[in-house]
Design an enzyme around this catalytic site. Structure first.
Site, mmCIF file in Angstrom:
data_model
loop_
_atom_site.group_PDB
_atom_site.id
_atom_site.type_symbol
_atom_site.label_atom_id
_atom_site.label_comp_id
_atom_site.label_asym_id
_atom_site.label_seq_id
_atom_site.Cartn_x
_atom_site.Cartn_y
_atom_site.Cartn_z
ATOM 1 N N GLY A 74 0.781 -1.228 0.000
ATOM 2 C CA GLY A 74 0.000 0.000 0.000
ATOM 3 C C GLY A 74 0.813 1.278 0.000
ATOM 4 C CE1 TYR A 75 3.409 1.711 4.312
ATOM 5 C CE2 TYR A 75 5.679 0.996 4.038
ATOM 6 C CZ TYR A 75 4.579 1.211 4.847
ATOM 7 O OH TYR A 75 4.660 0.930 6.190
ATOM 8 N N GLY A 76 2.414 4.077 -1.544
ATOM 9 C CA GLY A 76 2.423 4.671 -2.873
ATOM 10 C C GLY A 76 1.786 3.782 -3.916
#
Length: 315
Positions: free
Chosen positions: A52-54
């Site tokens: 989910g990071y970026g």
């Protein structure tokens, strides 16, 4: 840098971890490359990211660097699944199908056939915990993950998940939990830390410097180039700047002056050496900030300073 075993497992990681939440967004390829090189040269091995990071940008950037900057077997690669923002809003889905699809996507972006540690990013009330945990079993049995863990679970959720996995020998034991933990955010000590210690989980501490507040940089205001001035992190930084938070920062700065250290070093060493903690996760904005944090490798707080910080930061 020291290495430590993760909980009751044989997985060994560096006592400081490299966080990559902003990689691919605020942290570009050149800065990420410099950070990864500096981290590895200091003896760091644990690199933590999430699907989910970026929206996967962090994993893609790591994937482009591993094999180029350093070999895959030189790092302990950890990622997470269960949180996405592809629809624009934060969405938590820990169903078995969603988690395994996310893991396959992570492996593709990271350019590897397995991760060393795969973590459920958050608890989801809509999905039975046994279904969520079955995805972890499948990830390990299929060779896509060597170890598994959880993140952002409360104390009772941690105990339930870990106990479920222990109930049947064929299930994969949880190796770790990842939680917010710092001098300002000590809530995990009430229930998560005791549960993790009792059930053999190592603890990874995210935001160990409370978004940079514990470095003293916000004592006189919010610098324009800081995370506190950004739309992504500004609100969270403000919550740390109440009377209690400012009092803790002043105590950290006084301790730093007495020791000849920086406030960053005092706050980071404190959380690194808390009972049950395997490693704090460092999310530096620049390589210079990361190198300053890596300088704590040989430092230990005197017991009287540690006790004083414990006292001033107690709720």
């Amino acid at each position: 840098m020291q290495t430590r075993l993760v909980g009751a497992t044989g997985l060994r990681v560096s006592s400081l971890g490299l966080g990559t939440m902003t990689w691919g967004r605020g942290t570009d390829e050149h800065e990420a490359r410099d950070q990864l090189i500096a981290f590895a040269e200091a003896g760091g091995t644990l690199v933590d990211t999430a699907a989910g990071y970026g929206d996967g940008a962090s994993e893609e950037l790591i994937g482009s660097l591993v094999g180029d900057v350093l070999a895959r077997d030189e790092i302990v690669l950890a990622t997470k699944a269960g949180i996405s923002r592809r629809s624009g809003a934060r969405r938590v889905d820990t169903s078995r199908g969603s988690l395994l699809r996310a893991l396959d996507g992570s492996l593709k972006r990271l350019g590897t056939d397995h991760v060393d540690l795969w973590q459920v990013h958050a608890w989801c009330d809509d999905v039975p915990v046994e279904e969520t945990l079955s995805a972890l079993d499948l990830a390990v049995s299929s060779g896509r993950a060597a170890y598994v863990g959880i993140s952002n679970y409360s104390g009772w959720q941690t105990a339930q998940a870990a106990t479920w996995q222990r109930a049947v020998p064929s299930r994969t034991l949880l190796a770790s939990t990842q939680m917010q933990y710092s001098l300002i955010a000590r809530e995990v000590e009430y229930d998560v830390v005791p549960a993790a210690q009792a059930l053999g989980l190592g603890i990874f501490a995210w935001s160990p410097l409370a978004g940079g507040v514990l470095t003293g940089k916000y004592r006189t205001g919010i610098p324009g180039d800081s995370r506190g001035a950004s739309s992504d992190f500004g609100r969270r930084i403000e919550t740390y700047l109440d009377d209690r938070g400012r009092g803790i920062v002043e105590a950290v700065c006084r301790a730093a002056d007495g020791l000849g250290w920086s406030p960053l070093q005092v706050a980071l060493v404190w959380v690194r050496d808390r009972p049950g903690v395997t490693a704090p996760i460092l999310g530096a904005r620049t390589c210079a900030q990361l190198q300053a944090a890596l300088g704590v490798a040989e430092l230990t707080l005197p017991p009287e300073i540690e006790a004083a910080l414990d006292d001033v930061s107690a709720d």
